[in-house]
Write a protein that holds these residues in place. Structure first.
Motif, PDB file in Angstrom:
ATOM      1  N   UNK A 108      -1.432 -14.617   3.634  1.00  0.00           N
ATOM      2  CA  UNK A 108      -2.394 -15.188   2.695  1.00  0.00           C
ATOM      3  C   UNK A 108      -3.209 -14.109   1.976  1.00  0.00           C
ATOM      4  N   UNK A 109      -2.957 -12.838   2.316  1.00  0.00           N
ATOM      5  CA  UNK A 109      -3.721 -11.742   1.704  1.00  0.00           C
ATOM      6  C   UNK A 109      -3.155 -11.380   0.337  1.00  0.00           C
ATOM      7  N   UNK A 110      -4.014 -10.922  -0.574  1.00  0.00           N
ATOM      8  CA  UNK A 110      -3.556 -10.429  -1.870  1.00  0.00           C
ATOM      9  C   UNK A 110      -2.888  -9.066  -1.731  1.00  0.00           C
ATOM     10  N   UNK A 111      -3.336  -8.290  -0.774  1.00  0.00           N
ATOM     11  CA  UNK A 111      -2.784  -6.950  -0.579  1.00  0.00           C
ATOM     12  C   UNK A 111      -2.967  -6.550   0.879  1.00  0.00           C
ATOM     13  N   UNK A 112      -1.950  -5.936   1.456  1.00  0.00           N
ATOM     14  CA  UNK A 112      -2.002  -5.456   2.835  1.00  0.00           C
ATOM     15  C   UNK A 112      -2.103  -3.943   2.811  1.00  0.00           C
ATOM     16  N   UNK A 113      -3.160  -3.386   3.424  1.00  0.00           N
ATOM     17  CA  UNK A 113      -3.370  -1.944   3.455  1.00  0.00           C
ATOM     18  C   UNK A 113      -3.237  -1.434   4.876  1.00  0.00           C
ATOM     19  N   UNK A 114      -2.459  -0.362   5.031  1.00  0.00           N
ATOM     20  CA  UNK A 114      -2.251   0.238   6.345  1.00  0.00           C
ATOM     21  C   UNK A 114      -2.475   1.741   6.233  1.00  0.00           C
TER      22      UNK A 114
ATOM     23  N   UNK B  42       4.408 -11.172   0.602  1.00  0.00           N
ATOM     24  CA  UNK B  42       3.168 -10.408   0.547  1.00  0.00           C
ATOM     25  C   UNK B  42       3.407  -8.939   0.887  1.00  0.00           C
ATOM     26  N   UNK B  43       4.432  -8.642   1.686  1.00  0.00           N
ATOM     27  CA  UNK B  43       4.675  -7.269   2.090  1.00  0.00           C
ATOM     28  C   UNK B  43       5.128  -6.402   0.935  1.00  0.00           C
ATOM     29  N   UNK B  44       5.585  -6.986  -0.176  1.00  0.00           N
ATOM     30  CA  UNK B  44       5.989  -6.164  -1.317  1.00  0.00           C
ATOM     31  C   UNK B  44       4.783  -5.466  -1.939  1.00  0.00           C
ATOM     32  N   UNK B  45       3.580  -5.928  -1.625  1.00  0.00           N
ATOM     33  CA  UNK B  45       2.371  -5.305  -2.147  1.00  0.00           C
ATOM     34  C   UNK B  45       1.643  -4.469  -1.118  1.00  0.00           C
ATOM     35  N   UNK B  46       2.337  -3.994  -0.099  1.00  0.00           N
ATOM     36  CA  UNK B  46       1.688  -3.211   0.946  1.00  0.00           C
ATOM     37  C   UNK B  46       1.234  -1.868   0.380  1.00  0.00           C
ATOM     38  N   UNK B  47       0.053  -1.433   0.796  1.00  0.00           N
ATOM     39  CA  UNK B  47      -0.468  -0.128   0.418  1.00  0.00           C
ATOM     40  C   UNK B  47      -0.656   0.726   1.655  1.00  0.00           C
ATOM     41  N   UNK B  48      -0.473   2.032   1.498  1.00  0.00           N
ATOM     42  CA  UNK B  48      -0.540   2.953   2.632  1.00  0.00           C
ATOM     43  C   UNK B  48      -1.466   4.109   2.270  1.00  0.00           C
TER      44      UNK B  48
ATOM     45  N   UNK C 195      -8.637   3.656  -4.771  1.00  0.00           N
ATOM     46  CA  UNK C 195      -7.383   3.925  -5.471  1.00  0.00           C
ATOM     47  C   UNK C 195      -6.315   2.901  -5.102  1.00  0.00           C
ATOM     48  N   UNK C 196      -6.227   2.566  -3.823  1.00  0.00           N
ATOM     49  CA  UNK C 196      -5.223   1.589  -3.381  1.00  0.00           C
ATOM     50  C   UNK C 196      -5.475   0.221  -4.002  1.00  0.00           C
ATOM     51  N   UNK C 197      -6.732  -0.172  -4.101  1.00  0.00           N
ATOM     52  CA  UNK C 197      -7.051  -1.486  -4.658  1.00  0.00           C
ATOM     53  C   UNK C 197      -6.802  -1.548  -6.160  1.00  0.00           C
ATOM     54  N   UNK C 198      -6.762  -0.374  -6.809  1.00  0.00           N
ATOM     55  CA  UNK C 198      -6.480  -0.347  -8.251  1.00  0.00           C
ATOM     56  C   UNK C 198      -4.989  -0.354  -8.557  1.00  0.00           C
ATOM     57  N   UNK C 199      -4.161  -0.011  -7.554  1.00  0.00           N
ATOM     58  CA  UNK C 199      -2.730   0.097  -7.799  1.00  0.00           C
ATOM     59  C   UNK C 199      -2.096  -1.259  -8.014  1.00  0.00           C
ATOM     60  N   UNK C 200      -1.061  -1.287  -8.842  1.00  0.00           N
ATOM     61  CA  UNK C 200      -0.221  -2.459  -8.932  1.00  0.00           C
ATOM     62  C   UNK C 200       0.578  -2.546  -7.644  1.00  0.00           C
ATOM     63  N   UNK C 201       1.183  -3.698  -7.310  1.00  0.00           N
ATOM     64  CA  UNK C 201       1.869  -3.850  -6.025  1.00  0.00           C
ATOM     65  C   UNK C 201       2.872  -2.755  -5.693  1.00  0.00           C
ATOM     66  N   UNK C 202       3.638  -2.250  -6.664  1.00  0.00           N
ATOM     67  CA  UNK C 202       4.603  -1.200  -6.358  1.00  0.00           C
ATOM     68  C   UNK C 202       4.240   0.080  -7.090  1.00  0.00           C
ATOM     69  N   UNK C 203       3.961   1.150  -6.325  1.00  0.00           N
ATOM     70  CA  UNK C 203       3.662   2.457  -6.878  1.00  0.00           C
ATOM     71  C   UNK C 203       4.983   3.134  -7.198  1.00  0.00           C
ATOM     72  N   UNK C 204       5.281   3.311  -8.472  1.00  0.00           N
ATOM     73  CA  UNK C 204       6.612   3.790  -8.866  1.00  0.00           C
ATOM     74  C   UNK C 204       6.713   5.281  -9.029  1.00  0.00           C
ATOM     75  N   UNK C 205       5.607   6.039  -8.778  1.00  0.00           N
ATOM     76  CA  UNK C 205       5.672   7.485  -8.959  1.00  0.00           C
ATOM     77  C   UNK C 205       6.683   8.114  -8.015  1.00  0.00           C
TER      78      UNK C 205
END
Length: 208
Positions: free
Chosen positions: A9-15, A39-45, A198-208
């Protein structure tokens, strides 16, 4: 379990993968979760975020006409990280190189924090060595030095490393008999609060 229900149910998962007790196993498990989508496609690390400057400096080293051709002749990579932590940053950096340069894995072995990977790109063989350093124990687990080398034909190396005060990064490269070229840059804000922003500003997939 509670965590998967909350993640659903989260908008973004950060680990922070730096805390993974078994880096290889846990990174593979995370990759499977992300591949499943949802939801895991938007995971941030946060560890991936700490690597952003290293990826940027690597790209800049090869964004010049005299160095660009060496990128596709690299055959050795040395990654040094701070002793006392796990090599997650080094493993993620290696994975980024593999993805961007289309290197295919053939073997990975090691223990006690020191790892060797054997990769290939067509007929070219690439070896990656990952090892801890007591001299960098003040940044335990963090990437402290990268050396990318060409050992065949016109040889050369590309270095990225912390300066002693840990606020500056030094890059140096040399190709053939040319003199080395050195540059020193100030490290940006690495505080937990800045990484979170920075993580909260990223789109779901960081393509760099």
């Amino acid at each position: 379990p509670l965590f998967p229900r909350l993640a659903a149910i989260a908008d973004r998962v950060l680990i922070d993968s730096m805390t993974f007790p078994e880096p290889i196993v846990d990174l593979e498990r995370l990759a499977r979760l992300v591949a499943d989508g949802g939801r895991w496609s938007g995971v941030g690390d946060f560890t991936w975020g700490r690597l952003t400057p290293w990826r940027q400096w690597t790209a800049r080293l090869f964004d010049m006409s005299d160095t660009r051709s060496a990128l596709h002749r690299l055959d050795r990579v040395e990654l040094v990280y701070g002793a006392g932590g796990t090599p997650v940053e080094a493993l993620l950096y290696m994975g980024w190189l593999m993805n961007r340069l289309k290197w295919e894995p053939t073997a990975l072995f090691g223990d006690l924090g020191a790892w060797t990977a054997r990769l290939r790109h067509g007929s070219r063989r690439i070896e990656v060595d990952i090892r801890p350093s007591d001299a960098c124990a003040d940044v335990k687990g963090e990437l402290a030095r990268v050396r990318l080398s060409v050992t065949r034909g016109e040889t050369g190396y590309f270095d990225i490393e912390w300066c002693e005060d840990r606020t500056l990064i030094r890059t140096e490269y040399r190709l053939g008999d040319a003199p080395p070229v050195e540059h020193v840059s100030r490290m940006g804000n690495r505080s937990p609060g800045h990484l979170l922003a920075e993580e909260l500003r990223l789109i779901p997939r960081d393509s760099l």
